[in-house]
Design a protein around this motif. Structure first.
Motif, PDB file in Angstrom:
ATOM      1  N   ALA A 153       0.831  -1.208   0.000  1.00 17.42           N
ATOM      2  CA  ALA A 153       0.000   0.000   0.000  1.00 17.42           C
ATOM      3  C   ALA A 153       0.864   1.256   0.000  1.00 17.42           C
ATOM      4  CB  ALA A 153      -0.933   0.002   1.204  1.00 17.42           C
ATOM      5  N   LEU A 154       0.309   2.329  -0.584  1.00 14.86           N
ATOM      6  CA  LEU A 154       0.962   3.643  -0.581  1.00 14.86           C
ATOM      7  C   LEU A 154       0.207   4.548   0.380  1.00 14.86           C
ATOM      8  CD1 LEU A 154       2.998   5.709  -1.781  1.00 14.86           C
ATOM      9  CD2 LEU A 154       1.231   6.259  -3.493  1.00 14.86           C
ATOM     10  N   HIS A 155       0.898   5.037   1.395  1.00 14.45           N
ATOM     11  CA  HIS A 155       0.290   5.966   2.353  1.00 14.45           C
ATOM     12  C   HIS A 155       0.672   7.391   1.955  1.00 14.45           C
ATOM     13  CE1 HIS A 155      -0.972   3.082   5.601  1.00 14.45           C
ATOM     14  NE2 HIS A 155      -0.236   2.301   4.811  1.00 14.45           N
ATOM     15  N   VAL A 156      -0.327   8.245   1.821  1.00 18.32           N
ATOM     16  CA  VAL A 156      -0.110   9.637   1.419  1.00 18.32           C
ATOM     17  C   VAL A 156      -0.881  10.545   2.373  1.00 18.32           C
ATOM     18  CG1 VAL A 156      -0.358  11.352  -0.418  1.00 18.32           C
ATOM     19  CG2 VAL A 156       0.115   8.965  -0.991  1.00 18.32           C
ATOM     20  N   GLN A 157      -0.266  11.636   2.784  1.00 17.45           N
ATOM     21  CA  GLN A 157      -0.987  12.613   3.592  1.00 17.45           C
ATOM     22  C   GLN A 157      -0.576  14.020   3.188  1.00 17.45           C
ATOM     23  OE1 GLN A 157       0.376  11.741   7.683  1.00 17.45           O
ATOM     24  NE2 GLN A 157       1.352  13.757   7.658  1.00 17.45           N
ATOM     25  N   GLY A 158      -1.506  14.975   3.372  1.00 19.02           N
ATOM     26  CA  GLY A 158      -1.249  16.367   3.031  1.00 19.02           C
ATOM     27  C   GLY A 158      -2.421  17.242   3.426  1.00 19.02           C
ATOM     28  N   THR A 159      -2.154  18.527   3.552  1.00 17.50           N
ATOM     29  CA  THR A 159      -3.199  19.479   3.928  1.00 17.50           C
ATOM     30  C   THR A 159      -3.953  19.926   2.689  1.00 17.50           C
ATOM     31  OG1 THR A 159      -1.810  20.263   5.747  1.00 17.50           O
ATOM     32  CG2 THR A 159      -3.675  21.656   5.099  1.00 17.50           C
ATOM     33  N   VAL A 160      -5.272  19.699   2.672  1.00 18.07           N
ATOM     34  CA  VAL A 160      -6.118  20.039   1.523  1.00 18.07           C
ATOM     35  C   VAL A 160      -7.384  20.735   2.015  1.00 18.07           C
ATOM     36  CG1 VAL A 160      -5.260  18.090   0.152  1.00 18.07           C
ATOM     37  CG2 VAL A 160      -7.316  17.809   1.549  1.00 18.07           C
ATOM     38  N   MET A 161      -8.100  21.329   1.060  1.00 18.55           N
ATOM     39  CA  MET A 161      -9.362  21.970   1.381  1.00 18.55           C
ATOM     40  C   MET A 161     -10.488  20.948   1.250  1.00 18.55           C
ATOM     41  SD  MET A 161     -10.451  24.977   2.361  1.00 18.55           S
ATOM     42  CE  MET A 161      -9.309  26.214   1.749  1.00 18.55           C
ATOM     43  N   LEU A 162     -11.255  20.763   2.308  1.00 16.19           N
ATOM     44  CA  LEU A 162     -12.380  19.830   2.278  1.00 16.19           C
ATOM     45  C   LEU A 162     -13.510  20.435   1.456  1.00 16.19           C
ATOM     46  CD1 LEU A 162     -13.445  17.130   3.347  1.00 16.19           C
ATOM     47  CD2 LEU A 162     -14.351  18.356   5.336  1.00 16.19           C
ATOM     48  N   SER A 163     -13.951  19.704   0.444  1.00 15.10           N
ATOM     49  CA  SER A 163     -14.983  20.220  -0.450  1.00 15.10           C
ATOM     50  C   SER A 163     -15.690  19.065  -1.147  1.00 15.10           C
ATOM     51  CB  SER A 163     -14.365  21.146  -1.508  1.00 15.10           C
ATOM     52  OG  SER A 163     -13.525  20.383  -2.371  1.00 15.10           O
ATOM     53  N   GLN A 164     -16.746  19.384  -1.867  1.00 12.72           N
ATOM     54  CA  GLN A 164     -17.438  18.358  -2.639  1.00 12.72           C
ATOM     55  C   GLN A 164     -16.537  17.813  -3.740  1.00 12.72           C
ATOM     56  OE1 GLN A 164     -20.321  16.746  -2.213  1.00 12.72           O
ATOM     57  NE2 GLN A 164     -20.443  17.832  -0.267  1.00 12.72           N
ATOM     58  N   ARG A 165     -15.723  18.688  -4.323  1.00 14.56           N
ATOM     59  CA  ARG A 165     -14.826  18.221  -5.379  1.00 14.56           C
ATOM     60  C   ARG A 165     -13.838  17.198  -4.834  1.00 14.56           C
ATOM     61  NH1 ARG A 165     -11.979  22.413  -9.294  1.00 14.56           N
ATOM     62  NH2 ARG A 165     -14.082  22.397 -10.125  1.00 14.56           N
ATOM     63  N   LEU A 166     -13.335  17.383  -3.622  1.00 18.75           N
ATOM     64  CA  LEU A 166     -12.445  16.409  -3.003  1.00 18.75           C
ATOM     65  C   LEU A 166     -13.160  15.072  -2.827  1.00 18.75           C
ATOM     66  CD1 LEU A 166      -9.824  15.571  -1.544  1.00 18.75           C
ATOM     67  CD2 LEU A 166     -10.816  16.523   0.557  1.00 18.75           C
ATOM     68  N   ARG A 167     -14.392  15.130  -2.382  1.00 17.85           N
ATOM     69  CA  ARG A 167     -15.161  13.891  -2.195  1.00 17.85           C
ATOM     70  C   ARG A 167     -15.350  13.162  -3.527  1.00 17.85           C
ATOM     71  NH1 ARG A 167     -17.207  17.616   1.536  1.00 17.85           N
ATOM     72  NH2 ARG A 167     -17.533  16.803   3.668  1.00 17.85           N
ATOM     73  N   TRP A 168     -15.659  13.923  -4.593  1.00 19.95           N
ATOM     74  CA  TRP A 168     -15.821  13.291  -5.916  1.00 19.95           C
ATOM     75  C   TRP A 168     -14.530  12.598  -6.325  1.00 19.95           C
ATOM     76  CZ3 TRP A 168     -17.997  18.421  -8.323  1.00 19.95           C
ATOM     77  CH2 TRP A 168     -19.275  18.658  -7.821  1.00 19.95           C
ATOM     78  N   TRP A 169     -13.420  13.242  -6.066  1.00 23.07           N
ATOM     79  CA  TRP A 169     -12.117  12.674  -6.430  1.00 23.07           C
ATOM     80  C   TRP A 169     -11.859  11.382  -5.668  1.00 23.07           C
ATOM     81  CZ3 TRP A 169      -7.317  12.773  -3.483  1.00 23.07           C
ATOM     82  CH2 TRP A 169      -6.209  12.357  -4.230  1.00 23.07           C
ATOM     83  N   LEU A 170     -12.134  11.373  -4.371  1.00 25.77           N
ATOM     84  CA  LEU A 170     -11.917  10.177  -3.566  1.00 25.77           C
ATOM     85  C   LEU A 170     -12.819   9.032  -4.017  1.00 25.77           C
ATOM     86  CD1 LEU A 170     -11.602  11.820  -0.028  1.00 25.77           C
ATOM     87  CD2 LEU A 170      -9.764  10.712  -1.326  1.00 25.77           C
ATOM     88  N   ARG A 171     -14.072   9.344  -4.321  1.00 30.08           N
ATOM     89  CA  ARG A 171     -15.014   8.299  -4.758  1.00 30.08           C
ATOM     90  C   ARG A 171     -14.569   7.660  -6.061  1.00 30.08           C
ATOM     91  NH1 ARG A 171     -19.225  12.547  -3.689  1.00 30.08           N
ATOM     92  NH2 ARG A 171     -19.893  12.275  -1.509  1.00 30.08           N
ATOM     93  N   SER A 172     -13.849   8.419  -6.895  1.00 32.23           N
ATOM     94  CA  SER A 172     -13.444   7.887  -8.200  1.00 32.23           C
ATOM     95  C   SER A 172     -12.484   6.708  -8.078  1.00 32.23           C
ATOM     96  CB  SER A 172     -12.803   8.992  -9.050  1.00 32.23           C
ATOM     97  OG  SER A 172     -11.527   9.361  -8.530  1.00 32.23           O
ATOM     98  N   PHE A 173     -11.838   6.544  -6.912  1.00 32.82           N
ATOM     99  CA  PHE A 173     -10.909   5.426  -6.720  1.00 32.82           C
ATOM    100  C   PHE A 173     -11.614   4.158  -6.245  1.00 32.82           C
ATOM    101  CE2 PHE A 173      -8.153   9.181  -6.173  1.00 32.82           C
ATOM    102  CZ  PHE A 173      -7.182   8.893  -7.112  1.00 32.82           C
ATOM    103  N   GLY A 174     -12.893   4.277  -5.870  1.00 29.97           N
ATOM    104  CA  GLY A 174     -13.632   3.106  -5.425  1.00 29.97           C
ATOM    105  C   GLY A 174     -12.944   2.397  -4.276  1.00 29.97           C
ATOM    106  N   PRO A 175     -12.804   1.059  -4.359  1.00 31.20           N
ATOM    107  CA  PRO A 175     -12.196   0.293  -3.258  1.00 31.20           C
ATOM    108  C   PRO A 175     -10.669   0.363  -3.228  1.00 31.20           C
ATOM    109  CG  PRO A 175     -12.788  -1.189  -5.038  1.00 31.20           C
ATOM    110  CD  PRO A 175     -13.284   0.170  -5.444  1.00 31.20           C
ATOM    111  N   ASN A 176     -10.079   1.181  -4.109  1.00 35.77           N
ATOM    112  CA  ASN A 176      -8.616   1.259  -4.174  1.00 35.77           C
ATOM    113  C   ASN A 176      -8.031   2.348  -3.288  1.00 35.77           C
ATOM    114  OD1 ASN A 176      -8.231  -0.875  -6.084  1.00 35.77           O
ATOM    115  ND2 ASN A 176      -9.055   0.503  -7.654  1.00 35.77           N
ATOM    116  N   VAL A 177      -8.871   2.981  -2.456  1.00 34.91           N
ATOM    117  CA  VAL A 177      -8.367   3.962  -1.493  1.00 34.91           C
ATOM    118  C   VAL A 177      -9.140   3.831  -0.193  1.00 34.91           C
ATOM    119  CG1 VAL A 177      -9.930   5.858  -2.180  1.00 34.91           C
ATOM    120  CG2 VAL A 177      -7.716   6.395  -1.163  1.00 34.91           C
ATOM    121  N   GLU A 178      -8.420   4.018   0.896  1.00 37.06           N
ATOM    122  CA  GLU A 178      -9.048   4.058   2.224  1.00 37.06           C
ATOM    123  C   GLU A 178      -8.691   5.389   2.869  1.00 37.06           C
ATOM    124  OE1 GLU A 178      -8.896   1.837   6.618  1.00 37.06           O
ATOM    125  OE2 GLU A 178      -7.684   1.070   4.942  1.00 37.06           O
ATOM    126  N   VAL A 179      -9.713   6.102   3.327  1.00 38.13           N
ATOM    127  CA  VAL A 179      -9.481   7.371   4.023  1.00 38.13           C
ATOM    128  C   VAL A 179      -9.201   7.061   5.487  1.00 38.13           C
ATOM    129  CG1 VAL A 179     -10.480   9.571   4.715  1.00 38.13           C
ATOM    130  CG2 VAL A 179     -10.937   8.673   2.428  1.00 38.13           C
TER     131      VAL A 179
END
Length: 339
Positions: free
Chosen positions: A290-316
């Motif tokens: 697994a690749l662990h990534v962290q960073g400071t971002v702006m929480l928004s609907q666009r961020l949520r859309w981006w995360l959903r696009s990875f489906g089961p390939n990302v865990e928040v």
């Protein structure tokens, strides 16, 4: 060329892109809303006759009335470029024309149509193998969007012209705006145009309203009408479009607050972040598969859309509130697909 000549040329239909003509009274009517100290109809007619004699305007007769349009290539640039353009310039113009896939460049480039046509003709007249390589170059390059292709609403060129004119000349703009919840609105309002922004295929006008502190965003395809007014306004020194877009993140849709986003990617899904980081303070680390990534971002609907696009390939992994939100979504999806 005088100011009134330039104004006349601006409102005339272009023979290169339109087959229509305008009568002298129609030209006067179009100019009267945007030109200060308007001359008489007779003066407008005299200027049209002079422009025709200079080879910039075409005239036809409709009964006893004269009708007019701008001659193809009369912009000046095209007229001078016809015999001077070389293969490098012709190739650059054709590449620009082909790959201007966004709406603002397409709308702005309409004024360059005669130049594009000259470039196309120049590339067709090849006299050597080197020149033939130039002419084949455009067919060897392609640009494809990384997202799912949608057919976005088309912006009316005449409305864009009014908006961009008001924006350039810092004039007030009268609009009739029809948002989704009020599609039959016919009430006009006056706004102060601050800037144009294209986001994900949609073009927005950022405009202020007298008496209001914050600007408003208007989608250009929802402008039922737009007219640049004679009255000017003082462009606010405190407003910076780049700050509005990039720092205040006003186009990220329902912006909330900054968060430390912690993600765990599987199957190489997040590897692109190693070359295109999601934040300036991004940190990454591989653990097992697994690749662990962290960073400071702006929480928004666009961020949520981006995360959903990875489906089961990302865990928040964090923040906890966003993780809980996506856990609830996953449970709801599982319930839907288990039927």
């Amino acid at each position: 060329m005088s100011d009134i000549d330039r104004d006349i040329m601006r409102v005339l239909p272009d023979a290169a892109t339109q087959g229509t003509y305008l009568s002298t009274p129609d030209i006067y009517k179009r100019l009267s809303g945007t030109v200060q100290n308007m001359p008489s109809t007779k003066t407008i007619h005299r200027h049209l006759v002079k422009l025709e004699q200079e080879g910039l305007v075409e005239m036809d007769q409709r009964g006893t009335a004269s009708i007019w349009r701008r001659k193809a290539g009369a912009s000046g640039l095209a007229a001078k470029a016809g015999s001077m353009i070389n293969f490098d310039e012709a190739l650059a113009l054709q590449t620009l024309r082909r790959f201007s896939s966004r709406q603002i460049p397409e709308l702005v480039a309409e004024s360059l149509t005669p130049l594009f046509e000259i470039a196309e003709t120049r590339l067709m007249r090849t006299n050597s193998e080197t020149e033939r390589k130039y002419s084949r170059w455009a067919s060897k390059v392609a640009v494809e969007s990384g997202g799912f292709a949608l057919h976005y609403p088309v912006i009316k060129p005449d409305k864009f012209a009014e908006v961009s004119r008001a924006l350039f000349e810092e004039r007030k703009l009268e609009i009739v705006y029809r948002p989704r919840h009020k599609a039959d609105n016919d009430q006009a309002k006056v706004v102060l145009p601050f800037g144009l922004v294209e986001v994900g295929g949609l073009v927005y006008l950022v405009a202020g309203t007298e008496g209001k502190a914050n600007p408003t965003m208007y989608r250009l395809d929802r402008l039922w009408d737009a007219k640049a007014m004679l009255e000017s306004f003082v462009y606010p020194e405190s407003f910076k479009l780049e700050t509005y877009v990039r720092q205040q993140r006003n186009f990220d849709f329902m912006v909330e607050n900054e968060v430390l986003l912690k993600l765990k990617f599987f199957g190489g899904a997040g590897d692109h972040l190693l070359e295109a980081p999601m934040s300036k303070d991004q940190k990454s680390d591989r653990k097992d598969d697994a690749l662990h990534v962290q960073g400071t971002v702006m929480l928004s609907q666009r961020l949520r859309w981006w995360l959903r696009s990875f489906g089961p390939n990302v865990e928040v992994l964090g923040p906890a509130s966003l993780r809980a939100e996506l856990v609830a979504e996953a449970a709801a999806l599982a319930k839907i697909y288990s039927k």
